[in-house]
Design a protein around this motif. Structure first.
Motif, PDB file in Angstrom:
ATOM      1  N   ASN A  24     -42.867   9.819  23.314  1.00 53.00           N
ATOM      2  CA  ASN A  24     -44.259  10.049  23.704  1.00 53.00           C
ATOM      3  C   ASN A  24     -44.917   8.717  24.015  1.00 53.00           C
ATOM      4  O   ASN A  24     -45.034   7.848  23.148  1.00 53.00           O
ATOM      5  N   ALA A 142     -41.218   9.283  31.210  1.00 50.20           N
ATOM      6  CA  ALA A 142     -41.713  10.186  32.251  1.00 50.20           C
ATOM      7  C   ALA A 142     -40.920  10.076  33.546  1.00 50.20           C
ATOM      8  O   ALA A 142     -40.954  10.985  34.381  1.00 50.20           O
ATOM      9  N   MET A 163     -46.435  11.084  28.780  1.00 48.88           N
ATOM     10  CA  MET A 163     -45.750  12.300  28.380  1.00 48.88           C
ATOM     11  C   MET A 163     -46.741  13.194  27.651  1.00 48.88           C
ATOM     12  O   MET A 163     -47.556  12.720  26.851  1.00 48.88           O
ATOM     13  N   HIS A 168     -43.025  17.245  28.073  1.00 45.03           N
ATOM     14  CA  HIS A 168     -42.814  17.175  29.514  1.00 45.03           C
ATOM     15  C   HIS A 168     -43.705  16.086  30.125  1.00 45.03           C
ATOM     16  O   HIS A 168     -44.779  15.803  29.589  1.00 45.03           O
ATOM     17  N   PRO A 169     -43.274  15.480  31.228  1.00 41.19           N
ATOM     18  CA  PRO A 169     -44.109  14.443  31.858  1.00 41.19           C
ATOM     19  C   PRO A 169     -45.342  15.036  32.507  1.00 41.19           C
ATOM     20  O   PRO A 169     -45.333  16.168  32.984  1.00 41.19           O
TER      21      PRO A 169
END
Length: 253
Positions: A24, A142, A163, A168-169
């Protein structure tokens, strides 16, 4: 350029010190949080969270045997190989609660599949071209699933590098104040979002929303940022001055 260099230098240092970090970008990727992340991690051992010093090796997993009561996302029992991989590489960040793979850095963790299985199904997030090999560890999370095509590399410089909490990006643009909601089909459906990644941009009707940085209008509809800019730049097309180009193509707000 400096931000990209700093991120690459930090990733190299982490790899050299064998430190597992949260993917993250709002959490462990911040150098300010490196010290706390360096000494404490939470690793799944079976179904329990165990704190282990990142500077020392993680506890060796217990012998894995198939358990019919443990199933993966497909509803099938986990194999011995999948259980062993989970026990050794599935981590949870103690700060942001992100569950990720400590080996390949993918979040959320790919339960029931090894890193090799996941790498075989990797595709460029922009052009959907198949990617070979494991995700590069020295690239921002990402952008680990991006091919080397020039147009896709240009997208990296235009896209939001963060992120989302779901792992997910973000599909927004670089420099945005607030990230877009996740456009992944599963996340979009769970959030009752009218638009998702597979849906095409309703301005160009050529590429899917996830194929380029997007923007969300005040009405809530999402389009490619470049398409919105082109629509505004063209303004009206005839001799009559109209302001329809300022309206949302879907709801006309």
């Amino acid at each position: 350029q400096y931000e990209r260099y700093a991120a690459a230098a930090l990733a190299e240092a982490l790899d050299r010190e064998h430190i597992v970090t949260c993917p993250n970008s709002k959490c462990a990727r911040s150098p300010l949080r490196l010290s706390s992340q360096r000494y404490l991690l939470c690793v799944f051992t079976g179904n329990k969270f165990v704190g282990v010093p990142a500077a020392s090796p993680a506890p060796s997993p217990s012998p894995a045997t198939p358990n019919p009561h443990e199933v993966g996302p497909d509803g099938q029992p986990l194999s011995a190989e999948a259980i062993a991989h989970r026990n050794q590489h599935r981590f949870r960040c103690p700060q942001c609660e992100t569950v990720f793979c400590g080996k390949c850095g993918l979040a959320p963790y790919h339960l029931g599949r090894t890193c090799e299985d996941v790498s075989a199904d990797r595709h460029c997030r922009y052009c959907q071209e198949a990617l070979q090999g494991p995700p590069p560890s020295r690239v921002e999370p990402a952008f680990r699933n991006v091919c080397h095509r020039e147009e896709c590399q240009v997208m990296i410089r235009q896209s939001c590098p963060r992120m989302l909490p779901c792992g997910h990006p973000c599909c927004g643009f670089r420099g945005e104040a607030v990230c877009l909601p996740c456009l992944d089909p599963a996340c979009a459906q769970a959030a009752h979002l009218a638009q998702g990644g597979p849906e095409f941009c309703n301005i160009c009707f050529i590429d899917q929303l996830g194929a380029a940085p997007c923007i969300q209008l005040r009405c809530g509809h999402i389009f490619h940022l470049r398409c919105v800019r082109e629509k505004i730049a063209k303004r009206w097309t005839g001799y009559r001055i109209t302001f329809g180009f300022l309206e949302c193509p879907l709801c006309k707000q």
